[in-house]
Motif scaffolding. Structure first.
Motif, PDB file in Angstrom:
ATOM      1  N   ALA A  81       0.806  -1.225   0.000  1.00  0.00           N
ATOM      2  CA  ALA A  81       0.000   0.000   0.000  1.00  0.00           C
ATOM      3  C   ALA A  81       0.844   1.283   0.000  1.00  0.00           C
ATOM      4  CB  ALA A  81      -0.976  -0.019   1.181  1.00  0.00           C
ATOM      5  N   PRO A  82       1.934   1.341   0.789  1.00  0.00           N
ATOM      6  CA  PRO A  82       2.694   2.608   0.783  1.00  0.00           C
ATOM      7  C   PRO A  82       3.331   2.910  -0.584  1.00  0.00           C
ATOM      8  CG  PRO A  82       3.227   1.315   2.735  1.00  0.00           C
ATOM      9  CD  PRO A  82       2.434   0.417   1.831  1.00  0.00           C
ATOM     10  N   ALA A  83       3.696   1.879  -1.333  1.00  0.00           N
ATOM     11  CA  ALA A  83       4.243   2.098  -2.675  1.00  0.00           C
ATOM     12  C   ALA A  83       3.146   2.598  -3.602  1.00  0.00           C
ATOM     13  CB  ALA A  83       4.861   0.807  -3.223  1.00  0.00           C
ATOM     14  N   VAL A  84       1.980   1.989  -3.496  1.00  0.00           N
ATOM     15  CA  VAL A  84       0.827   2.399  -4.314  1.00  0.00           C
ATOM     16  C   VAL A  84       0.471   3.856  -4.000  1.00  0.00           C
ATOM     17  CG1 VAL A  84      -1.632   1.965  -4.737  1.00  0.00           C
ATOM     18  CG2 VAL A  84      -0.051   0.035  -4.519  1.00  0.00           C
ATOM     19  N   ALA A  85       0.419   4.166  -2.699  1.00  0.00           N
ATOM     20  CA  ALA A  85       0.058   5.524  -2.273  1.00  0.00           C
ATOM     21  C   ALA A  85       1.113   6.546  -2.703  1.00  0.00           C
ATOM     22  CB  ALA A  85      -0.127   5.560  -0.754  1.00  0.00           C
ATOM     23  N   THR A  86       2.376   6.137  -2.650  1.00  0.00           N
ATOM     24  CA  THR A  86       3.471   7.023  -3.078  1.00  0.00           C
ATOM     25  C   THR A  86       3.221   7.526  -4.490  1.00  0.00           C
ATOM     26  OG1 THR A  86       5.144   5.964  -1.680  1.00  0.00           O
ATOM     27  CG2 THR A  86       5.940   7.075  -3.661  1.00  0.00           C
ATOM     28  N   ALA A  87       2.898   6.591  -5.373  1.00  0.00           N
ATOM     29  CA  ALA A  87       2.698   6.966  -6.778  1.00  0.00           C
ATOM     30  C   ALA A  87       1.474   7.859  -6.929  1.00  0.00           C
ATOM     31  CB  ALA A  87       2.558   5.716  -7.635  1.00  0.00           C
ATOM     32  N   ILE A  88       0.387   7.514  -6.269  1.00  0.00           N
ATOM     33  CA  ILE A  88      -0.839   8.312  -6.417  1.00  0.00           C
ATOM     34  C   ILE A  88      -0.576   9.757  -5.988  1.00  0.00           C
ATOM     35  CG2 ILE A  88      -3.260   8.578  -5.731  1.00  0.00           C
ATOM     36  CD1 ILE A  88      -3.246   5.540  -5.084  1.00  0.00           C
ATOM     37  N   LYS A  89       0.060   9.896  -4.816  1.00  0.00           N
ATOM     38  CA  LYS A  89       0.275  11.244  -4.280  1.00  0.00           C
ATOM     39  C   LYS A  89       1.245  12.037  -5.154  1.00  0.00           C
ATOM     40  CE  LYS A  89      -0.122  14.576  -1.269  1.00  0.00           C
ATOM     41  NZ  LYS A  89      -1.381  15.309  -1.074  1.00  0.00           N
ATOM     42  N   ARG A  90       2.287  11.368  -5.645  1.00  0.00           N
ATOM     43  CA  ARG A  90       3.247  12.100  -6.481  1.00  0.00           C
ATOM     44  C   ARG A  90       2.623  12.519  -7.805  1.00  0.00           C
ATOM     45  NH1 ARG A  90       9.429  11.614  -5.513  1.00  0.00           N
ATOM     46  NH2 ARG A  90       9.440  11.054  -3.318  1.00  0.00           N
ATOM     47  N   LEU A  91       1.712  11.687  -8.294  1.00  0.00           N
ATOM     48  CA  LEU A  91       1.107  11.976  -9.592  1.00  0.00           C
ATOM     49  C   LEU A  91      -0.095  12.918  -9.478  1.00  0.00           C
ATOM     50  CD1 LEU A  91       1.503   8.364 -10.926  1.00  0.00           C
ATOM     51  CD2 LEU A  91       2.514  10.369 -12.002  1.00  0.00           C
ATOM     52  N   PHE A  98      -4.232   8.265   1.556  1.00  0.00           N
ATOM     53  CA  PHE A  98      -3.868   7.548   2.786  1.00  0.00           C
ATOM     54  C   PHE A  98      -3.882   6.048   2.529  1.00  0.00           C
ATOM     55  CE2 PHE A  98      -8.486   7.673   2.872  1.00  0.00           C
ATOM     56  CZ  PHE A  98      -8.838   6.414   3.340  1.00  0.00           C
ATOM     57  N   THR A  99      -3.117   5.334   3.338  1.00  0.00           N
ATOM     58  CA  THR A  99      -3.203   3.876   3.309  1.00  0.00           C
ATOM     59  C   THR A  99      -3.857   3.433   4.613  1.00  0.00           C
ATOM     60  OG1 THR A  99      -1.141   3.344   4.459  1.00  0.00           O
ATOM     61  CG2 THR A  99      -0.995   3.775   2.086  1.00  0.00           C
ATOM     62  N   TYR A 100      -4.458   2.274   4.572  1.00  0.00           N
ATOM     63  CA  TYR A 100      -5.135   1.732   5.746  1.00  0.00           C
ATOM     64  C   TYR A 100      -4.622   0.303   5.879  1.00  0.00           C
ATOM     65  CZ  TYR A 100      -9.043   0.788   8.911  1.00  0.00           C
ATOM     66  OH  TYR A 100      -9.805   0.468  10.006  1.00  0.00           O
ATOM     67  N   GLN A 101      -3.781   0.041   6.845  1.00  0.00           N
ATOM     68  CA  GLN A 101      -3.074  -1.239   6.881  1.00  0.00           C
ATOM     69  C   GLN A 101      -3.106  -1.885   8.261  1.00  0.00           C
ATOM     70  OE1 GLN A 101       0.469   1.028   4.923  1.00  0.00           O
ATOM     71  NE2 GLN A 101       0.781  -1.113   4.432  1.00  0.00           N
ATOM     72  N   GLY A 102      -3.060  -3.194   8.248  1.00  0.00           N
ATOM     73  CA  GLY A 102      -2.980  -3.932   9.494  1.00  0.00           C
ATOM     74  C   GLY A 102      -1.531  -4.234   9.855  1.00  0.00           C
ATOM     75  N   ASP A 103      -1.349  -4.931  10.978  1.00  0.00           N
ATOM     76  CA  ASP A 103       0.021  -5.170  11.452  1.00  0.00           C
ATOM     77  C   ASP A 103       0.801  -6.098  10.536  1.00  0.00           C
ATOM     78  OD1 ASP A 103      -1.254  -7.626  12.421  1.00  0.00           O
ATOM     79  OD2 ASP A 103      -1.852  -6.432  14.161  1.00  0.00           O
ATOM     80  N   GLY A 104       0.148  -7.136  10.020  1.00  0.00           N
ATOM     81  CA  GLY A 104       0.857  -8.050   9.119  1.00  0.00           C
ATOM     82  C   GLY A 104       1.243  -7.355   7.839  1.00  0.00           C
ATOM     83  N   ASP A 105       0.313  -6.584   7.308  1.00  0.00           N
ATOM     84  CA  ASP A 105       0.525  -5.874   6.055  1.00  0.00           C
ATOM     85  C   ASP A 105       1.640  -4.842   6.188  1.00  0.00           C
ATOM     86  OD1 ASP A 105      -1.174  -5.484   3.358  1.00  0.00           O
ATOM     87  OD2 ASP A 105      -0.462  -3.532   4.005  1.00  0.00           O
ATOM     88  N   LEU A 106       1.568  -4.036   7.235  1.00  0.00           N
ATOM     89  CA  LEU A 106       2.494  -2.916   7.377  1.00  0.00           C
ATOM     90  C   LEU A 106       3.817  -3.304   8.009  1.00  0.00           C
ATOM     91  CD1 LEU A 106       2.013   0.655   7.997  1.00  0.00           C
ATOM     92  CD2 LEU A 106       3.099  -0.461   9.922  1.00  0.00           C
ATOM     93  N   ALA A 107       3.755  -4.136   9.054  1.00  0.00           N
ATOM     94  CA  ALA A 107       4.960  -4.355   9.855  1.00  0.00           C
ATOM     95  C   ALA A 107       5.642  -5.678   9.544  1.00  0.00           C
ATOM     96  CB  ALA A 107       4.616  -4.284  11.343  1.00  0.00           C
ATOM     97  N   ILE A 124       1.779  11.435   2.588  1.00  0.00           N
ATOM     98  CA  ILE A 124       0.650  10.525   2.757  1.00  0.00           C
ATOM     99  C   ILE A 124       0.472  10.242   4.250  1.00  0.00           C
ATOM    100  CG2 ILE A 124       0.973   9.393   0.519  1.00  0.00           C
ATOM    101  CD1 ILE A 124       2.335   7.055   2.042  1.00  0.00           C
ATOM    102  N   THR A 125      -0.675   9.677   4.578  1.00  0.00           N
ATOM    103  CA  THR A 125      -0.911   9.219   5.948  1.00  0.00           C
ATOM    104  C   THR A 125      -1.010   7.704   5.922  1.00  0.00           C
ATOM    105  OG1 THR A 125      -2.120  11.212   6.524  1.00  0.00           O
ATOM    106  CG2 THR A 125      -2.514   9.283   7.896  1.00  0.00           C
ATOM    107  N   ILE A 126      -0.297   7.075   6.820  1.00  0.00           N
ATOM    108  CA  ILE A 126      -0.442   5.637   6.984  1.00  0.00           C
ATOM    109  C   ILE A 126      -1.252   5.392   8.257  1.00  0.00           C
ATOM    110  CG2 ILE A 126       0.765   3.465   7.487  1.00  0.00           C
ATOM    111  CD1 ILE A 126       3.000   4.329   5.645  1.00  0.00           C
ATOM    112  N   ILE A 127      -2.396   4.770   8.093  1.00  0.00           N
ATOM    113  CA  ILE A 127      -3.213   4.390   9.247  1.00  0.00           C
ATOM    114  C   ILE A 127      -2.897   2.931   9.539  1.00  0.00           C
ATOM    115  CG2 ILE A 127      -5.555   4.158  10.155  1.00  0.00           C
ATOM    116  CD1 ILE A 127      -6.418   6.263   8.048  1.00  0.00           C
TER     117      ILE A 127
END
Lengths: 256, 76, 359
Positions: A81-91, A98-107, A124-127
């Protein structure tokens, strides 16, 4: 006073946020996700960003977040998600992303993407919903599972020799130059929910003001995974999660 | 001082009976049904002490599914 | 054209210049030999100061391809480039891109494998590019340039096809074409699309929900198997349409040929020299060069079975495209393979020998 007199549109003081649609959420009864979904819906609307927001949903319980909040969404692969969000925000720099992520996904699977997006200071905001367990797949060990805590893949309790230690990725994020605001909150009481709402609003505003990355961890319950009632899960969280994952701001450079 | 009178309306079919609203209400206005269930089979939240509600919104704020609408009016 | 500017440059550099010129909105990549010049050239050109194109060095190929997913999902014209091991890392993302039907460009300047392999050229990624690579029933549109000029030209073409079909496109090149310097006429400058144009061209894009429409959701997930089957059937129909409409190929000296070489990319260049040598010895041989590896020129290859006595599949690999050739001619004429492995480029006289052996 008759109840009918009170129940009038002009007296309405709380209702389901407009952006949260009527699709029944698939979350288990009492799941923290719903509360955070409500907050996100409220803040996007309050900021007047309904038409300019793109959310990135993860793989995990919140995979279907896009079904419930009526904004545009991209559903990311597990951890990305953070890579996906990076591109959206830059473009689209004028969009709220924002991304919305759980512990397995993010950490766990997405550690690299999370750390590097935060370190680049992406606007971006990471939730980050941390409930110390893999909910969607049926309660396996997460990177944030507490020592001694039992899950389907550490049925005798998390053991450092076997599984290593719970990862405090939020503390890690606070040490990165790219982050401007790193905070840890919860949504188990009215007071906590209000604080989390303020934190999310601040994070979203930071991203629109180009101040850098914000990470809002929300220590949450997974009553199904923990095999407790929602009420008991909240209590267990206070007693066991909060001592290890201490609530409060870990970093805030936004006023400097 | 004018007293606030409140009222809650629960979206019964959306309710999953998690009981968090019941716990959150400082005045014990809400309780889960004991016999009735909704179409999903959940006992749902309902107002049991109608006159007591002050419309503080605690129940609605903690409800993960956004099932509760709260109304509040000053008592004349 | 009078104002045509002819430049000498590497294939990798041509990719970068062509991207800037064709109105590409974003490039996300990670260094790997032999394609690093793509990112290096972009960094040097600083298109963010001119066209506004975003250029970002990601933390990995996994991340680059997911940035491409993010960018493509919000309607932008985005691309990445890598070489074989890096493209292997991207396969998860490729599958998601195909599943979510997102248009984008992935350039593979391939090298010898398996594993870390070698940094020398190879065409051993044919299977990976044309037969999936990632999980699930999906196809990429795969273009194989055999000159620096085609490296430049295929960037815009790839985007055009990708957007036409809402499907990821790939340029499958190799270290020869990527590193080789040749003269090239760069495409003319085309402005990047405006927000209005993007909304018109990609009404499905997740870029913020306009008041009058439902949310746009980019996803490849569907848990209901009957709906998922319908989605797959629709995808297959799209692929059939691409197979029908978008086959591209080149024929060379096939008119009077008794034998045919089928070769793509850099191997096709070697084939042309080998044909010259063979014809000098009185062997009538011609070339069919698939330009689209997928969709494969099935009909054109099939037609060879009534025309020539045998086909030599010249590939810089252990024999991958040869399977598609045999399927196309239904094994009605002999189909042999010749190739070198591990980064060795076959020499034209070796090809002639292989041809004679087949005869």
């Amino acid at each position: 006073m008759d109840i009918k007199e009170i129940i009038q549109p002009e007296n309405m003081v709380y209702h389901k946020p407009d952006l949260l649609n009527d699709v029944p959420m698939h979350y288990c009864p009492g799941c923290s996700h719903g509360v955070v979904h409500k907050l996100v819906s409220e803040i996007v609307a309050e900021m007047g960003m309904n038409e300019k927001t793109v959310g990135v949903s993860p793989v995990g319980c919140a995979v279907f977040a896009y079904k419930y909040i009526d904004i545009d969404w991209e559903e990311a692969a597990h951890g990305r998600a953070p890579a996906v969000a990076t591109a959206i925000k830059r473009l689209w720099p004028d969009r709220l992303v924002f991304t919305y992520q759980g512990d397995g996904d993010l950490a766990c699977i997405g550690t690299a993407e999370s750390i590097h997006a935060l370190n680049r200071g992406e606007n971006i905001t990471i939730i980050f919903i941390n409930n110390a367990i893999y909910g969607m797949t049926g309660g396996q060990m997460a990177p944030t599972t507490l020592m001694g805590m039992k899950t389907a893949t550490c049925p005798y309790g998390r053991d450092a020799k076997l599984h290593g230690y719970p990862l405090k990725i939020t503390e890690l994020a606070a040490n990165l130059e790219g982050t401007c605001y790193v905070t840890r909150q919860s949504v188990h009481t009215v007071g906590a929910i209000n604080k989390t709402k303020k934190a999310l609003r601040k994070a979203f505003e930071n991203s629109m003001q180009g101040k850098g990355s914000s990470l809002v961890e929300i220590v949450s319950t997974c009553n199904s995974g923990w095999k407790m009632s929602p009420e008991k899960a909240n209590k267990w969280m206070e007693e066991n999660m909060f001592p290890y994952y201490q609530l409060g701001d870990l970093k805030d450079t936004t006023n400097q | 001082m004018a007293k606030m009178k409140g009222a809650t309306v629960v979206n019964i079919e959306r309710c999953k009976g998690c009981n968090l609203c019941v716990v959150a209400c400082p005045l014990h206005v809400l309780a889960l049904t004991t016999k009735n269930v909704n179409q999903k089979g959940y006992n749902y939240a309902q107002t049991v002490l109608e006159d007591t509600c002050t419309g503080c919104t605690s129940c609605a704020v903690v409800c993960p599914d956004g099932c509760i609408t709260v109304y509040r009016k000053k008592e004349e | 054209m009078a104002d045509q500017e002819i430049t000498l440059m590497k294939g990798n550099e041509a990719i970068a210049h062509a991207a800037i010129r064709c109105g590409c909105d974003g490039y996300f990549g990670y260094p790997i030999t032999p394609q690093s010049e793509v990112l290096e050239t972009l960094a040097e050109q600083k298109p963010w100061e001119t066209t506004g194109m975003v250029v970002l060095q990601a933390e990995s190929e996994v991340s680059s391809i997911n940035m491409v997913y993010g960018g493509a999902g919000c309607g932008k014209k985005v691309m990445t480039s890598s070489s074989s091991p890096g493209v292997s890392l991207m396969q998860e993302g490729m599958s998601y891109l195909a599943g979510a039907e997102l248009p984008c460009l992935v350039v593979n300047v391939s090298r010898g494998g398996p594993g870390l392999g070698t940094i020398q050229p190879s065409q051993a990624d044919y299977f990976q590019s044309c037969k999936g690579g990632g999980h699930g029933d999906y196809r990429l549109i795969v273009l194989a340039p055999s000159s620096v000029q085609e490296m430049a030209d295929f960037v815009d073409l790839s985007f055009e096809l990708a957007f036409k079909y809402r499907n990821p496109a790939m340029i499958l090149s190799d270290g020869v074409i990527g590193q080789m310097m040749e003269k090239v006429v760069l495409p003319p400058f085309k402005p990047r699309r405006t927000e209005e144009q993007i909304k018109k061209e990609a009404p499905w894009a997740a870029l913020g929900r306009d008041k009058n429409r439902k949310p746009n959701i980019i996803t490849s997930l569907e848990l209901d198997p009957s709906v998922m089957e319908d989605i797959n059937i629709r995808l297959q129909k799209k692929y059939a349409q691409i197979q029908e409409n978008e086959v591209r190929y080149e024929e060379y000296m096939l008119e009077d040929a008794d034998y045919a070489i089928v070769a793509f990319g850099s191997a096709a260049r070697i084939a042309k020299k080998a044909i010259e040598l063979a014809r000098g010895e009185g062997i009538k041989v011609g070339l069919l060069r698939p330009i689209t590896l997928w969709p494969f020129p099935i009909k054109q290859v099939a037609a060879l079975k009534d025309k020539v006595k045998g086909i030599l599949s010249l590939e810089i690999n252990a024999g991958q495209m040869v399977e598609d050739i045999r399927l196309a001619v239904e094994c009605k004429i002999p189909v042999a393979h010749y190739g070198r492995l591990g980064g060795i480029i076959p020499a034209p006289d070796e090809v002639v020998d292989a041809l004679k052996k087949m005869m």
